[in-house]
Design a protein around this motif. Structure first.
Motif, PDB file in Angstrom:
ATOM      1  N   VAL A  32      36.191 -25.227 150.010  1.00 33.09           N
ATOM      2  CA  VAL A  32      36.361 -25.566 148.529  1.00 33.09           C
ATOM      3  C   VAL A  32      35.626 -26.759 148.165  1.00 33.09           C
ATOM      4  CG1 VAL A  32      38.732 -24.524 147.930  1.00 33.09           C
ATOM      5  CG2 VAL A  32      38.438 -26.515 149.551  1.00 33.09           C
ATOM      6  N   SER A  33      34.733 -26.609 147.330  1.00 36.16           N
ATOM      7  CA  SER A  33      33.656 -27.601 147.008  1.00 36.16           C
ATOM      8  C   SER A  33      33.444 -27.577 145.850  1.00 36.16           C
ATOM      9  CB  SER A  33      32.419 -27.308 147.873  1.00 36.16           C
ATOM     10  OG  SER A  33      31.698 -26.466 147.535  1.00 36.16           O
ATOM     11  N   GLY A  34      32.363 -28.635 145.300  1.00 36.41           N
ATOM     12  CA  GLY A  34      31.959 -28.592 143.859  1.00 36.41           C
ATOM     13  C   GLY A  34      31.483 -27.110 143.324  1.00 36.41           C
ATOM     14  N   GLY A  35      30.663 -26.527 144.174  1.00 35.67           N
ATOM     15  CA  GLY A  35      29.828 -25.454 143.983  1.00 35.67           C
ATOM     16  C   GLY A  35      30.443 -23.865 144.300  1.00 35.67           C
ATOM     17  N   HIS A  36      31.391 -24.116 145.468  1.00 34.55           N
ATOM     18  CA  HIS A  36      31.843 -22.913 145.833  1.00 34.55           C
ATOM     19  C   HIS A  36      33.467 -22.906 146.306  1.00 34.55           C
ATOM     20  CE1 HIS A  36      27.706 -23.100 147.047  1.00 34.55           C
ATOM     21  NE2 HIS A  36      27.487 -21.740 146.949  1.00 34.55           N
ATOM     22  N   ALA A  63      36.425 -27.187 138.948  1.00 33.97           N
ATOM     23  CA  ALA A  63      37.793 -27.235 137.831  1.00 33.97           C
ATOM     24  C   ALA A  63      38.350 -28.815 138.011  1.00 33.97           C
ATOM     25  CB  ALA A  63      38.789 -26.225 138.574  1.00 33.97           C
ATOM     26  N   PHE A  64      38.291 -29.348 139.152  1.00 35.51           N
ATOM     27  CA  PHE A  64      38.903 -30.859 139.218  1.00 35.51           C
ATOM     28  C   PHE A  64      37.881 -31.616 138.265  1.00 35.51           C
ATOM     29  CE2 PHE A  64      41.433 -29.425 142.680  1.00 35.51           C
ATOM     30  CZ  PHE A  64      42.565 -30.264 142.632  1.00 35.51           C
ATOM     31  N   ASP A  65      36.681 -31.301 138.570  1.00 35.77           N
ATOM     32  CA  ASP A  65      35.548 -32.303 137.825  1.00 35.77           C
ATOM     33  C   ASP A  65      35.797 -32.052 136.387  1.00 35.77           C
ATOM     34  OD1 ASP A  65      34.796 -33.193 140.152  1.00 35.77           O
ATOM     35  OD2 ASP A  65      33.261 -31.925 140.548  1.00 35.77           O
ATOM     36  N   LYS A  66      36.077 -30.788 135.969  1.00 33.73           N
ATOM     37  CA  LYS A  66      35.945 -30.437 134.496  1.00 33.73           C
ATOM     38  C   LYS A  66      37.300 -30.946 133.812  1.00 33.73           C
ATOM     39  CE  LYS A  66      32.719 -26.902 134.290  1.00 33.73           C
ATOM     40  NZ  LYS A  66      32.838 -25.340 134.179  1.00 33.73           N
ATOM     41  N   VAL A  67      38.457 -30.903 134.479  1.00 39.39           N
ATOM     42  CA  VAL A  67      39.796 -31.373 133.968  1.00 39.39           C
ATOM     43  C   VAL A  67      39.748 -32.788 133.991  1.00 39.39           C
ATOM     44  CG1 VAL A  67      42.202 -31.478 134.619  1.00 39.39           C
ATOM     45  CG2 VAL A  67      40.974 -29.303 134.536  1.00 39.39           C
ATOM     46  N   TYR A  69      33.820 -38.961 137.010  1.00 40.75           N
ATOM     47  CA  TYR A  69      33.183 -38.241 137.981  1.00 40.75           C
ATOM     48  C   TYR A  69      32.900 -38.869 139.097  1.00 40.75           C
ATOM     49  CZ  TYR A  69      29.684 -34.941 139.847  1.00 40.75           C
ATOM     50  OH  TYR A  69      29.142 -33.963 140.541  1.00 40.75           O
ATOM     51  N   PRO A  70      33.117 -38.003 140.278  1.00 41.52           N
ATOM     52  CA  PRO A  70      33.602 -36.734 140.547  1.00 41.52           C
ATOM     53  C   PRO A  70      35.127 -36.677 140.389  1.00 41.52           C
ATOM     54  CG  PRO A  70      32.850 -37.469 142.705  1.00 41.52           C
ATOM     55  CD  PRO A  70      32.375 -38.527 141.724  1.00 41.52           C
ATOM     56  N   GLY A  71      35.930 -35.936 140.030  1.00 36.90           N
ATOM     57  CA  GLY A  71      37.163 -35.986 139.441  1.00 36.90           C
ATOM     58  C   GLY A  71      38.267 -35.645 140.336  1.00 36.90           C
ATOM     59  N   GLY A  72      37.892 -35.076 141.553  1.00 40.24           N
ATOM     60  CA  GLY A  72      38.855 -34.680 142.438  1.00 40.24           C
ATOM     61  C   GLY A  72      39.871 -35.963 143.025  1.00 40.24           C
ATOM     62  N   ARG A  73      39.289 -36.944 143.381  1.00 39.72           N
ATOM     63  CA  ARG A  73      40.116 -38.106 143.939  1.00 39.72           C
ATOM     64  C   ARG A  73      40.947 -38.590 142.598  1.00 39.72           C
ATOM     65  NH1 ARG A  73      38.916 -42.732 147.829  1.00 39.72           N
ATOM     66  NH2 ARG A  73      36.668 -42.610 147.045  1.00 39.72           N
TER      67      ARG A  73
END
Ligand code: KG4
Ligand code: ZN
Length: 347
Positions: A138-142, A168-172, A180-184
Motif C-alpha cells: 500500500v503506497s502512494g501509487g499502488h 486517498a490519504f494524501d487527497k483527504v 503533503y504527504p498526508g498519511g502521517r
C-alpha cells in the motif's frame, strides 16, 4: 557472500544502500535516504523537479552509502537499480547512473521492479517475513494484494480500481487542510477523533460476497474520498469535525484493507502477512490487521517506517535475489513508468 549496491530514484527519494549476504541471510551495511522536501510547497510531487533533484543528489548519496558501509566501489559484486514503475525522468537518473557505474567497475547491473522491492523490505529486519505469505502493498501509487508462494512467484489477487490507498490519504489530507504527504498527519489527527461520528461505508466490502466475485479482493478509494468531501462541505465547523472525519476515513480504509487481506490469508492458508509501502507505516493498520487475523493464527509483519517508505535497501534485497538466480540486465536496460511485477503466476 555477495555485496550489492541498491539504488532507488523512482519518485521523490534519492536512496542508496549496501547489502551483504545470500538468500534471506543478509546484513544491511548502510542505507541513505534523501527525501526531496521541495514538493511539499506544491502539495504533490512535481516530476521535473524530482528528476533534477535526483541528478544533483545521486553521486553524493551513493558515495555516502559506500562510506557508511566501509566498502570500496571495487568490492561491489552487483548493482541493483529500480527501473520500473515510477516517474520516468526520475527512474532514468538511477538507471543511467547504475549502468555507467556498472560499466566503469565491470560489475553487473540488475534492474528491479519497485513493488517487488517493497515485498522484500520487511525481511531485512524480520527473519520471519519470508514466503510463503500474503502480501499487502500500500503506497502512494499502488494498492496490491498478492499471494507469495516463494520469492519471485506472485499471484496478484487484487488491486485498486481507482486511487491507491496512500493517494486517498494524501487527497483527504488536502481536503482537511493538512500538509503533503498526508498519511502521517491523518494518522495523528485520527488518534484524537471519535470513531462513531462519521461512519463511512467500507469500500468494496459486502457481507456474503462470494470468492468468485470480481470484487472479492479488489479495492476502491475514490468513492470514499467523495464521501469525505461531502462530509467536509456539510460541516458547519470543520475545526470541530476534522479529527472525527479523519478517524472515520482512516477506519474505512483500514477496514477494507484488513478484510481483503484476511480473505486472502484465509483462502490460501497463509500464517504470515507481510505489509509494505508507505501506508504500512500506519500503526492503526498493523494493529487492526493483527486483531482480525489472530483467529486464523496469522502473524502480521509490518516494516519500520524507513523501510516501509521508498528506500534502496529493499531494492538491493530484491536485486540480490535476482542476481543469485543469475539474472543480469543488458546494457540497454530501460526505465518504464509502468510494468507488471515480474514472476506473476495466474490467479
Ligand atoms: O511507498 P511510498 O513511500 O511511496 C510510493 O511508492 O508511493 O508511500 C508514500 C505514501 C504516501 O501516500 C503517504 O501519505 C503514505 O504513504 N503514508 C501513510 C503513512 N505514512 C506514509 N499513510 C497512512 N498512514 C501513515 N502513517
Ligand atoms: Zn514505493
Amino acid at each position: 557472500m555477495p555485496i550489492i549496491l541498491g539504488i532507488e530514484t523512482s519518485c521523490d527519494e534519492t536512496s542508496a544502500s549496501v547489502l551483504e549476504g545470500s538468500g534471506n541471510d543478509v546484513t544491511l551495511r548502510s542505507l541513505v535516504i534523501l527525501s526531496q522536501d521541495i514538493h511539499k510547497v506544491f502539495g504533490g510531487v512535481v516530476p521535473e523537479i524530482a528528476s533534477r533533484a535526483h541528478l544533483s543528489s545521486i553521486v553524493p548519496v551513493v558515495s555516502r552509502a559506500l562510506a557508511d558501509a566501509g566498502i570500496a566501489e571495487s568490492e561491489l559484486d552487483a548493482i541493483a537499480v529500480t527501473h520500473a514503475p515510477g516517474l520516468i525522468g526520475a527512474l532514468l537518473v538511477g538507471v543511467c547512473y547504475a549502468k555507467a557505474l556498472g560499466f566503469a567497475l565491470d560489475v553487473p547491473v540488475v534492474g528491479v521492479h519497485h513493488m517487488e522491492g517493497h515485498l522484500f523490505a520487511t525481511a531485512l529486519e524480520n527473519a520471519g517475513a519470508v514466503p510463503p505469505f500474503t502480501g499487502l502493498l500500500v503506497s502512494g501509487g499502488h494498492t496490491l494484494l498478492l499471494d507469495v508462494e516463494s520469492w519471485g512467484s506472485y499471484r496478484l489477487l487484487g488491486a485498486t480500481r481507482d486511487d491507491a490507498a496512500g493517494e486517498a490519504f494524501d487527497k483527504v489530507a488536502k481536503l482537511l487542510g493538512l500538509p503533503y504527504p498526508g498519511g502521517r498527519p491523518i494518522e495523528a489527527l485520527a488518534k484524537q477523533g471519535s470513531p462513531s461520528r462519521f461512519r463511512f461505508t467500507t469500500p468494496m466490502v459486502r457481507r456474503n460476497d462470494p470468492p468468485s466475485s470480481d470484487e472479492y479482493y479488489a479495492f476502491s478509494f475514490s468513492g470514499l474520498k467523495t464521501a469525505v468531501l461531502n462530509a467536509v462541505r456539510g460541516s458547519d465547523d470543520i475545526e470541530r469535525d476534522k479529527a472525527d472525519i479523519a478517524r472515520g476515513f482512516q477506519d474505512a480504509v483500514i477496514a477494507s484493507l484488513v478484510e481483503k487481506t484476511f480473505r486472502a490469508a484465509d483462502a490460501f492458508g497463509r500464517s504470515r502477512i507481510v505489509l509494505g509501502g508507505g501506508v504500512a507505516c500506519n500503526s492503526a493498520l498493523a494493529a487492526a490487521m493483527a486483531k482480525r487475523t489472530a483467529d486464523i493464527g496469522a502473524t502480521v509483519f509490518a516494516p519500520s517506517p524507513r523501510l516501509a517508505t521508498d528506500n534502496a535497501a529493499m531494492i538491493a534485497h530484491a536485486g540480490l535475489f535476482r542476481f543469485e538466480l543469475g539474472e543480469r540486465s543488458p546494457s540497454n536496460l530501460n526505465a518504464f513508468a509502468s510494468l507488471p511485477i515480474p514472476g506473476l503466476v495466474a490467479a
